[in-house]
Motif scaffolding. Structure first.
Motif, PDB file in Angstrom:
ATOM      1  N   PRO A 214       0.819  -1.217   0.216  1.00  0.00           N
ATOM      2  CA  PRO A 214       0.039  -0.146   0.145  1.00  0.00           C
ATOM      3  C   PRO A 214       0.878   1.248  -0.057  1.00  0.00           C
ATOM      4  N   THR A 215       1.540   1.567  -1.080  1.00  0.00           N
ATOM      5  CA  THR A 215       2.412   2.487  -1.200  1.00  0.00           C
ATOM      6  C   THR A 215       1.467   3.879  -1.664  1.00  0.00           C
ATOM      7  N   GLY A 216       0.516   3.545  -2.658  1.00  0.00           N
ATOM      8  CA  GLY A 216      -0.283   4.401  -3.125  1.00  0.00           C
ATOM      9  C   GLY A 216       0.048   4.824  -4.611  1.00  0.00           C
ATOM     10  N   HIS A 217       1.254   4.246  -4.960  1.00  0.00           N
ATOM     11  CA  HIS A 217       1.686   4.513  -6.211  1.00  0.00           C
ATOM     12  C   HIS A 217       1.136   3.269  -7.224  1.00  0.00           C
ATOM     13  N   PHE A 218       0.146   3.737  -8.153  1.00  0.00           N
ATOM     14  CA  PHE A 218      -0.581   2.845  -8.675  1.00  0.00           C
ATOM     15  C   PHE A 218       0.462   2.117 -10.059  1.00  0.00           C
ATOM     16  N   PRO A 219       0.570   1.044 -10.210  1.00  0.00           N
ATOM     17  CA  PRO A 219       1.362   0.611 -11.438  1.00  0.00           C
ATOM     18  C   PRO A 219       0.613   0.560 -12.627  1.00  0.00           C
ATOM     19  N   HIS A 220      -0.748   0.500 -12.678  1.00  0.00           N
ATOM     20  CA  HIS A 220      -1.488   1.027 -13.835  1.00  0.00           C
ATOM     21  C   HIS A 220      -2.758   1.745 -13.422  1.00  0.00           C
ATOM     22  N   ASN A 221      -3.360   2.184 -14.558  1.00  0.00           N
ATOM     23  CA  ASN A 221      -4.819   2.836 -14.457  1.00  0.00           C
ATOM     24  C   ASN A 221      -5.512   2.291 -13.311  1.00  0.00           C
ATOM     25  N   PRO A 222      -5.987   2.835 -12.011  1.00  0.00           N
ATOM     26  CA  PRO A 222      -6.569   2.023 -11.101  1.00  0.00           C
ATOM     27  C   PRO A 222      -7.926   1.782 -11.346  1.00  0.00           C
ATOM     28  N   GLU A 223      -8.797   1.941 -12.362  1.00  0.00           N
ATOM     29  CA  GLU A 223     -10.108   1.661 -12.831  1.00  0.00           C
ATOM     30  C   GLU A 223     -10.024   0.126 -13.255  1.00  0.00           C
ATOM     31  N   PRO A 224     -10.759  -0.539 -12.709  1.00  0.00           N
ATOM     32  CA  PRO A 224     -10.445  -1.966 -13.040  1.00  0.00           C
ATOM     33  C   PRO A 224     -11.244  -2.417 -14.118  1.00  0.00           C
ATOM     34  N   LEU A 225     -10.744  -2.092 -15.339  1.00  0.00           N
ATOM     35  CA  LEU A 225     -11.143  -2.426 -16.723  1.00  0.00           C
ATOM     36  C   LEU A 225     -10.277  -3.403 -17.227  1.00  0.00           C
ATOM     37  N   PRO A 226     -10.800  -4.120 -18.038  1.00  0.00           N
ATOM     38  CA  PRO A 226      -9.947  -5.394 -19.078  1.00  0.00           C
ATOM     39  C   PRO A 226      -8.653  -4.669 -19.444  1.00  0.00           C
ATOM     40  N   GLU A 227      -8.618  -3.575 -20.148  1.00  0.00           N
ATOM     41  CA  GLU A 227      -7.590  -3.073 -20.832  1.00  0.00           C
ATOM     42  C   GLU A 227      -6.563  -2.410 -19.720  1.00  0.00           C
ATOM     43  N   HIS A 228      -6.696  -2.521 -18.512  1.00  0.00           N
ATOM     44  CA  HIS A 228      -5.800  -2.016 -17.536  1.00  0.00           C
ATOM     45  C   HIS A 228      -5.259  -3.194 -16.823  1.00  0.00           C
ATOM     46  N   LEU A 229      -5.565  -4.565 -17.192  1.00  0.00           N
ATOM     47  CA  LEU A 229      -5.340  -5.547 -16.332  1.00  0.00           C
ATOM     48  C   LEU A 229      -4.392  -6.732 -16.918  1.00  0.00           C
TER      49      LEU A 229
END
Length: 466
Positions: A214-229
């Motif tokens: 839990p650093t808060g540094h998001f490794p990708h766009n944080p919206e859980p949509l397929p293109e981000h996962l």
């Protein structure tokens, strides 16, 4: 301009100019307005605070807690927590309300104050308008030194939240343990990295942690949509796991990845969990609620189980109100938001995980096989940007007249039904935009329906301009 004031709170990007971005001055102003409103409304002077892990959270948290104490309000600070955990803590603590410091799925430069009432539910439109008026007038009265509020840190509530989930009659921890599930978790380096593995370990599930620090540094766009996962999907294709679990930064949205690395579909999180709840509650035919922009599949499985489906305007507070009015046993939103009132009235990824795993354990189905059971619909999401001079309400009224022979719902914009297809048009509250969502059983049909409606809108605008 990236400061958005709404009835449910305030959100914006950190830094910049006061009134245009979310600055320390803005944080103090709106925390003071909320605290003032709470003091007028409630006899209690206790408020629960929690935050996600984004880097600005600690600063915002300090400002909020100090401001509330300055008003004479006692603060219980849960620290790194989740939105549903704070929602549950408010009534347990008999607090007057709660503030969740999170911008949910927005990028890391954003933060926000989400505002709760004494039930741990989002404040109503009426209450929100009153709070905004207080902020506008800056009519605050701070406490004398002898009456300043107290501050208490309490980091036990995630475990209390998990304890309450494990007590639910429809959560079968023993059945889950017996299956020996192995899962991958992507918590986008926020507080889901604390809560989700803790829940899974209590359920006897083997956990591969992916972005759970839990650093808060998001490794990708944080919206859980397929293109981000793509990272978690790639990990699942190695074939060692039964499921992938993805949450957003404040853990109120939930998405699954099937064992073969294919997205289960965010719209189908609620569908699958509702299917289990509806059929496990055999003694009571259950009703369900989702918002008008969510998949038709929920209505299909509800009616198949003998219950009634109800649609609410977009927004969690509207869904909760409709659930209460219609005695719904499960509900939520198609963005992966599961609301299970047996626990509390709020979107909760943790209870969604526990119910979904129970369903997998009891049916013996792999996630991909379970997904194949449900009606397959595709939603095409589009928008039209308009000039500020265009009367959006008038445009929507013309679309409604054009399709007056079809079933139409105007509770939130205009939703038009076409047998097994639908289109939903909503105007943005902050921009001159019409959002157009269309659903059909094939992507090409959904896109064709959306294009047809977009063409109708452009024709209406052209005619008005002539």
């Amino acid at each position: 301009m990236t400061l958005i004031k709404s009835i449910s709170g305030i959100r914006g990007t950190i830094g910049g100019k006061t009134g245009e971005n979310l600055t320390p001055v803005d944080v103090v102003k709106f925390a003071a307005a909320y605290g003032t409103w709470i003091r007028k409304k409630s006899g209690s002077t206790k408020i629960v605070i929690g935050r996600d892990a984004r880097p600005s959270g600690d600063m915002v948290n300090t400002l909020v807690c100090s401001t509330l104490q300055g008003l004479g309000i006692d603060v219980i600070d849960l620290g790194l927590s989740t939105t549903p955990t704070v929602e549950m803590a408010v009534p347990i603590e008999k607090a007057a309300g709660g503030i969740i410091i999170t911008a949910s799925h927005n990028p890391v430069q954003w933060n926000a104050l989400k505002l709760l009432n004494e039930k741990g539910e989002f404040i109503s439109a009426k209450d929100g308008e009153e709070m905004l008026k207080i902020a506008e007038k800056e009519s605050f009265e701070f406490a004398q030194v002898a009456k300043l509020g107290t501050y208490q840190k309490n980091d036990t509530y995630i475990q209390k939240h998990i304890d309450e989930i494990l007590k639910l009659s429809l959560v079968d921890a023993e059945a889950i343990k017996a299956k020996g599930f192995s899962v991958v978790v992507d918590a986008v380096n926020s507080t889901g990295g604390i809560a989700v593995p803790a829940l899974l370990k209590r359920l006897g599930v083997k956990v591969k942690e992916l972005y759970c620090t839990p650093t808060g540094h998001f490794p990708h766009n944080p919206e859980p949509l397929p293109e981000h996962l793509t990272d978690i999907c790639r990990e699942l294709t190695k074939g060692k796991y039964d499921l992938g679990i993805v949450v957003d930064p404040d853990v109120d949205r939930l998405a699954f990845i099937s064992e073969d690395g294919t997205p289960f579909g965010e719209e189908y999180t609620l569908v699958a969990v509702a299917d289990y709840v509806l059929n496990a509650s055999a003694k009571k035919k259950g009703n369900t609620v989702s918002n008008l922009s969510s998949t038709r599949a929920l209505r299909d499985i509800t009616e198949k189980a003998g219950g009634k489906y109800f649609a609410a305007p977009v927004g969690e507070v509207n869904v909760v109100e409709a659930m209460k009015e219609n005695d719904a046993i499960i509900g939520g939103e198609g963005n992966g938001g599961v609301i299970y009132p047996e626990l509390h009235y709020g979107r909760d990824a943790l209870v969604g995980i526990a119910l979904f795993l129970t369903q997998l354990a009891k049916t013996g189905l792999q996630a991909s096989r379970l997904r194949a059971k449900y009606p397959n619909y595709i939603i095409s999401k589009n928008k039209i940007e308009l000039t500020p001079t265009i009367d959006v309400d008038s445009v929507l009224d013309q679309v409604k007249k054009k399709y007056k022979k079809q079933p139409i719902n105007t509770a939130d914009g205009v939703k038009i039904e076409f047998e097994t297809e639908w289109v939903h048009l909503r105007k943005s509250n902050t921009e001159p935009i019409i959002r157009i969502y269309a659903e059909a059983d094939l992507e090409v049909k959904a896109e064709a329906l959306a294009k047809k409606i977009i063409a109708d809108i452009k024709e209406i605008i052209t005619e008005k301009a002539v």
